[in-house]
Motif scaffolding. Structure first.
Motif, PDB file in Angstrom:
ATOM      1  N   LEU A  36       0.756  -1.193  -0.137  1.00 35.08           N
ATOM      2  CA  LEU A  36       0.104  -0.297   0.337  1.00 35.08           C
ATOM      3  C   LEU A  36       0.953   1.040   0.378  1.00 35.08           C
ATOM      4  CD1 LEU A  36      -2.392  -1.033   2.789  1.00 35.08           C
ATOM      5  CD2 LEU A  36      -2.952  -1.285   0.445  1.00 35.08           C
ATOM      6  N   HIS A  37       0.263   2.208  -0.470  1.00 34.91           N
ATOM      7  CA  HIS A  37       0.975   3.434  -1.034  1.00 34.91           C
ATOM      8  C   HIS A  37       0.344   4.669  -1.101  1.00 34.91           C
ATOM      9  CE1 HIS A  37       4.600   6.286  -0.979  1.00 34.91           C
ATOM     10  NE2 HIS A  37       3.871   6.328  -1.546  1.00 34.91           N
ATOM     11  N   ASN A  58       3.306  -1.067   4.122  1.00 38.24           N
ATOM     12  CA  ASN A  58       2.288   0.560   3.996  1.00 38.24           C
ATOM     13  C   ASN A  58       3.950   1.150   3.726  1.00 38.24           C
ATOM     14  OD1 ASN A  58       0.799   1.979   3.374  1.00 38.24           O
ATOM     15  ND2 ASN A  58       1.145   2.846   6.002  1.00 38.24           N
ATOM     16  N   ILE A  62      -2.570   6.823   4.333  1.00 35.81           N
ATOM     17  CA  ILE A  62      -3.502   6.376   4.394  1.00 35.81           C
ATOM     18  C   ILE A  62      -4.319   6.604   4.836  1.00 35.81           C
ATOM     19  CG2 ILE A  62      -3.216   4.521   6.149  1.00 35.81           C
ATOM     20  CD1 ILE A  62      -4.219   2.081   4.010  1.00 35.81           C
ATOM     21  N   ASP A  89       4.174  -1.454   8.607  1.00 40.19           N
ATOM     22  CA  ASP A  89       3.532  -0.137   8.441  1.00 40.19           C
ATOM     23  C   ASP A  89       5.328   1.024   8.462  1.00 40.19           C
ATOM     24  OD1 ASP A  89       2.333   2.275   8.328  1.00 40.19           O
ATOM     25  OD2 ASP A  89       1.764   1.967   9.885  1.00 40.19           O
TER      26      ASP A  89
END
Length: 204
Positions: A36-37, A58, A62, A89
């Motif tokens: 996720l970015h 991540n 977000i 994270d």
């Protein structure tokens, strides 16, 4: 960063649900399942992950994320490397951590890294039969791939569980793994008796 699924600068609503992630399903992507970015509105729920060193990574801000009711079986990390983790994270965002709930991670050596309603479970205490009955695909995959772990399991009970679940494909895989279809179980019931009693003609 290579991953099976990369959500980079995505907006709107993205749902990753009821997927079976197995390490190596995409060439060169054996380390991370989901990256996720700068992501907004993502829900990662009810998935099974097997064999990833990092399940979710991540690397950016977000918003509106939900990560819940996932199951993961994670490998033993090499001595010189960092321990396997469910969530890496890099920003250490409290917003993301607060939305990660009710995930189960099976691991050889629990690290105590999870929090709240997320749980690390001892891999060598897991049961293949229970995994089949609970629908934990990642844990079933572990036992089918790891011959040493499979030898510690009751294959007959696991075969009967697969029949009760009406999963013809898994029954076939269990038979290929040398589960004995003629083995007596509770009350003398063989797997074939379970199939007859539950009227499963496809399996028969």
């Amino acid at each position: 960063r290579k991953a099976e699924v990369a959500l980079v600068e995505s907006t709107g609503t993205t749902v990753v649900r009821q997927c079976n992630f197995t390490r190596g399903t995409k060439e060169g992507c054996t380390h991370t399942a989901i990256h996720l970015h700068q992501t907004e509105g993502v829900s990662i729920e009810h998935n099974d992950f097997h064999g990833y060193h990092e399940v979710i990574v991540n690397t950016g801000e977000i918003k509106g994320a939900q990560v819940f009711l996932n199951t993961s079986v994670q490998p033993v990390a090499p001595p010189e490397g960092p321990p396997a983790c469910f969530l890496n994270d890099t920003l250490r965002s409290g917003k993301l951590r607060s939305t990660v709930e009710y995930n189960d991670v099976y691991i050889a050596h629990p690290t105590g890294a999870l929090w709240g309603t997320n749980f690390e479970l001892q891999l060598d205490k897991a049961s293949m039969k229970d995994a089949i009955l609970d629908g934990d695909r990642s844990l079933v995959t572990h036992f089918l791939k790891d011959e040493e772990s499979r030898r510690t399991q009751d294959l007959g009970a696991s075969l009967r569980a697969a029949i009760w679940q009406e999963d013809a494909g898994l029954v076939r895989v269990m038979l290929e793994a040398k589960a004995n279809p003629n083995e007596d179980g509770n009350l003398g019931w063989m797997p074939v008796h379970v199939a007859i009693y539950s009227h499963q003609n496809v399996i028969l």
